[in-house]
Design a protein around this motif. Structure first.
Motif, PDB file in Angstrom:
ATOM      1  N   UNK A 104      -9.736  -7.476  -2.712  1.00 60.17           N
ATOM      2  CA  UNK A 104      -9.801  -6.038  -2.425  1.00 60.17           C
ATOM      3  C   UNK A 104      -8.535  -5.297  -2.843  1.00 60.17           C
ATOM      4  N   UNK A 105      -7.422  -6.015  -2.989  1.00 64.94           N
ATOM      5  CA  UNK A 105      -6.189  -5.341  -3.402  1.00 64.94           C
ATOM      6  C   UNK A 105      -6.090  -5.199  -4.926  1.00 64.94           C
ATOM      7  N   UNK A 147     -14.861 -13.724  -0.336  1.00 70.89           N
ATOM      8  CA  UNK A 147     -13.997 -12.885  -1.174  1.00 70.89           C
ATOM      9  C   UNK A 147     -13.086 -13.752  -2.042  1.00 70.89           C
ATOM     10  N   UNK A 168      -3.710 -13.378  -2.682  1.00 72.87           N
ATOM     11  CA  UNK A 168      -4.121 -12.253  -1.851  1.00 72.87           C
ATOM     12  C   UNK A 168      -5.571 -11.877  -2.110  1.00 72.87           C
ATOM     13  N   UNK A 169      -6.180 -11.154  -1.163  1.00 71.28           N
ATOM     14  CA  UNK A 169      -7.605 -10.847  -1.288  1.00 71.28           C
ATOM     15  C   UNK A 169      -7.916  -9.912  -2.463  1.00 71.28           C
ATOM     16  N   UNK A 174       2.511  -3.063   0.614  1.00 68.64           N
ATOM     17  CA  UNK A 174       1.404  -2.158   0.345  1.00 68.64           C
ATOM     18  C   UNK A 174       0.125  -2.999   0.341  1.00 68.64           C
ATOM     19  N   UNK A 175      -0.892  -2.483   1.006  1.00 65.65           N
ATOM     20  CA  UNK A 175      -2.173  -3.185   1.059  1.00 65.65           C
ATOM     21  C   UNK A 175      -3.256  -2.140   1.327  1.00 65.65           C
ATOM     22  N   UNK A 176      -4.399  -2.576   1.845  1.00 63.06           N
ATOM     23  CA  UNK A 176      -5.469  -1.630   2.159  1.00 63.06           C
ATOM     24  C   UNK A 176      -5.906  -1.805   3.604  1.00 63.06           C
ATOM     25  N   UNK A 186      -7.679  -6.873   4.768  1.00 64.10           N
ATOM     26  CA  UNK A 186      -8.201  -8.165   4.305  1.00 64.10           C
ATOM     27  C   UNK A 186      -7.158  -9.270   4.204  1.00 64.10           C
ATOM     28  N   UNK A 187      -5.878  -8.929   4.311  1.00 67.87           N
ATOM     29  CA  UNK A 187      -4.846  -9.960   4.229  1.00 67.87           C
ATOM     30  C   UNK A 187      -4.853 -10.859   5.456  1.00 67.87           C
ATOM     31  N   UNK A 234      -5.494   2.947   0.956  1.00 64.68           N
ATOM     32  CA  UNK A 234      -4.229   2.268   0.663  1.00 64.68           C
ATOM     33  C   UNK A 234      -3.189   2.626   1.717  1.00 64.68           C
ATOM     34  N   UNK A 294      -3.469  -2.134  -5.217  1.00 63.51           N
ATOM     35  CA  UNK A 294      -3.102  -1.827  -3.830  1.00 63.51           C
ATOM     36  C   UNK A 294      -2.043  -2.807  -3.328  1.00 63.51           C
ATOM     37  N   UNK A 295      -1.116  -3.157  -4.191  1.00 62.20           N
ATOM     38  CA  UNK A 295      -0.036  -4.063  -3.810  1.00 62.20           C
ATOM     39  C   UNK A 295       1.190  -3.638  -4.583  1.00 62.20           C
ATOM     40  N   UNK A 296       1.646  -4.511  -5.496  1.00 65.12           N
ATOM     41  CA  UNK A 296       2.845  -4.161  -6.270  1.00 65.12           C
ATOM     42  C   UNK A 296       2.529  -3.214  -7.420  1.00 65.12           C
ATOM     43  N   UNK A 297       1.230  -2.978  -7.671  1.00 65.60           N
ATOM     44  CA  UNK A 297       0.766  -2.019  -8.681  1.00 65.60           C
ATOM     45  C   UNK A 297       0.887  -2.508 -10.114  1.00 65.60           C
ATOM     46  N   UNK A 298       1.305  -3.777 -10.336  1.00 66.37           N
ATOM     47  CA  UNK A 298       1.510  -4.293 -11.692  1.00 66.37           C
ATOM     48  C   UNK A 298       0.222  -4.809 -12.333  1.00 66.37           C
ATOM     49  N   UNK A 340       8.462  -2.507  -2.912  1.00 63.86           N
ATOM     50  CA  UNK A 340       6.999  -2.453  -2.990  1.00 63.86           C
ATOM     51  C   UNK A 340       6.464  -3.104  -4.254  1.00 63.86           C
ATOM     52  N   UNK A 341       7.292  -3.153  -5.297  1.00 63.03           N
ATOM     53  CA  UNK A 341       6.893  -3.747  -6.574  1.00 63.03           C
ATOM     54  C   UNK A 341       8.147  -4.143  -7.317  1.00 63.03           C
TER      55      UNK A 341
END
Ligand SMILES: [Zn+2]
Lengths: 178, 99
Positions: B16-17, B1, B13-14, A133-135, A120-121, A140, B62-66, A62-63
């Protein structure tokens, strides 16, 4: 992508809540990754969004230092035991998050279109076999793409009714021929 | 966006994330007690507020959190580049000279 990109006449999509699984959040530094992979029996994938599986255990990156570990519920104690055994030599954090999320499966010829109402992706670029992970409409999620027309959404429990009802609205609109 | 390139996911990526997290490259003083009130105020509140290229922190929450850094033009809103946290601010004059 808009709804008009594809001919959806008669296309269907199903939404179902699927049975719970054991879920863990694993954080581990680079130097201890190999040890964690050996303990789990699955090498930790290193590209964000990649998955790896062996036996009944599935890992998602995920990260850069974060993995999601999933397995059937009966495998939960075994994972805790296996990771505890390497704790001294390979410090890490393994947190049981099984009950944090509910999983929906969205599948059928209109699944990709239905996902676009909240995510939104550009999901055409999310290859089957990956998970990110996305929204979804501000909630989330972890989005798994299991096949061209098959997705899973891990949704935090308190957001699940909202996500579910939004998916149902989209499903009805698609079924009505919009 | 807006579309933002995350240097850790290596994907564009958008917005929003992502979450904005203020100006980049501001070091926390090692010994806050030794600072004057004015120095502490400057650290906490005084920002460059540039019109043009701004180095700023973003988080792919809202992705890798970094957390990572970006150079963004505050007039056009264009993201010029993004780079991992901990790296020095890219020198754009080298790039411009090469073009
Ligand atoms: Zn990222």
């Amino acid at each position: 992508m808009t709804l008009h990109d594809r001919d959806l006449h008669g296309a269907t999509v199903t939404i179902e809540e699927i049975p719970p699984v054991a879920r863990f959040s694993l954080r581990v530094r680079d130097k201890d990754r190999a040890a964690a992979g050996a303990a789990l029996g699955v090498d930790l994938p290193d590209r964000v969004g990649d998955r790896a599986a062996s036996g009944d255990r599935t890992l998602v990156c995920l990260g850069p230092d974060e993995w999601l570990v999933t397995a059937p519920e009966q495998a939960r104690d075994g994972i805790v035991r296996d990771m505890a055994a390497i704790r001294d030599g390979a410090p890490h954090s393994l947190t049981d998050i099984s009950d944090r999320e509910i999983t929906f499966r969205v599948a059928g010829p209109a699944a990709l279109t239905l996902m676009t109402i909240g995510c939104p992706r550009d999901l055409r670029r999310l290859e089957p076999g990956r998970a990110v992970r996305t929204v979804f409409d501000t909630a989330q999620i972890v989005l798994w793409r299991d096949g061209p027309d098959s997705f899973r959404l891990d949704v935090w429990r308190s957001f699940a009714p909202h996500v579910r009802s939004l998916l149902e609205i989209g499903r009805k609109e698609i079924a009505a021929g919009f | 966006m807006l579309l933002i390139h995350c240097p850790y996911c290596d994907e564009t990526l958008p917005e929003l994330e992502f979450a904005y997290a203020g100006e980049a490259h501001i070091d926390r003083p090692a010994d806050p007690a030794s600072l004057s009130d004015e120095e502490w105020r400057d650290y906490l509140f005084i920002r460059s507020n540039v019109k043009g290229t701004h180095a700023e922190r973003w988080r792919h929450i809202h992705g890798c959190a970094r957390f990572f850094n970006a150079l963004r033009d505050t007039v056009s809103d264009e993201f010029i580049t993004t780079y991992p946290a901990g790296q020095a601010r890219p020198d754009l004059t080298i790039k411009e000279a090469a073009e």
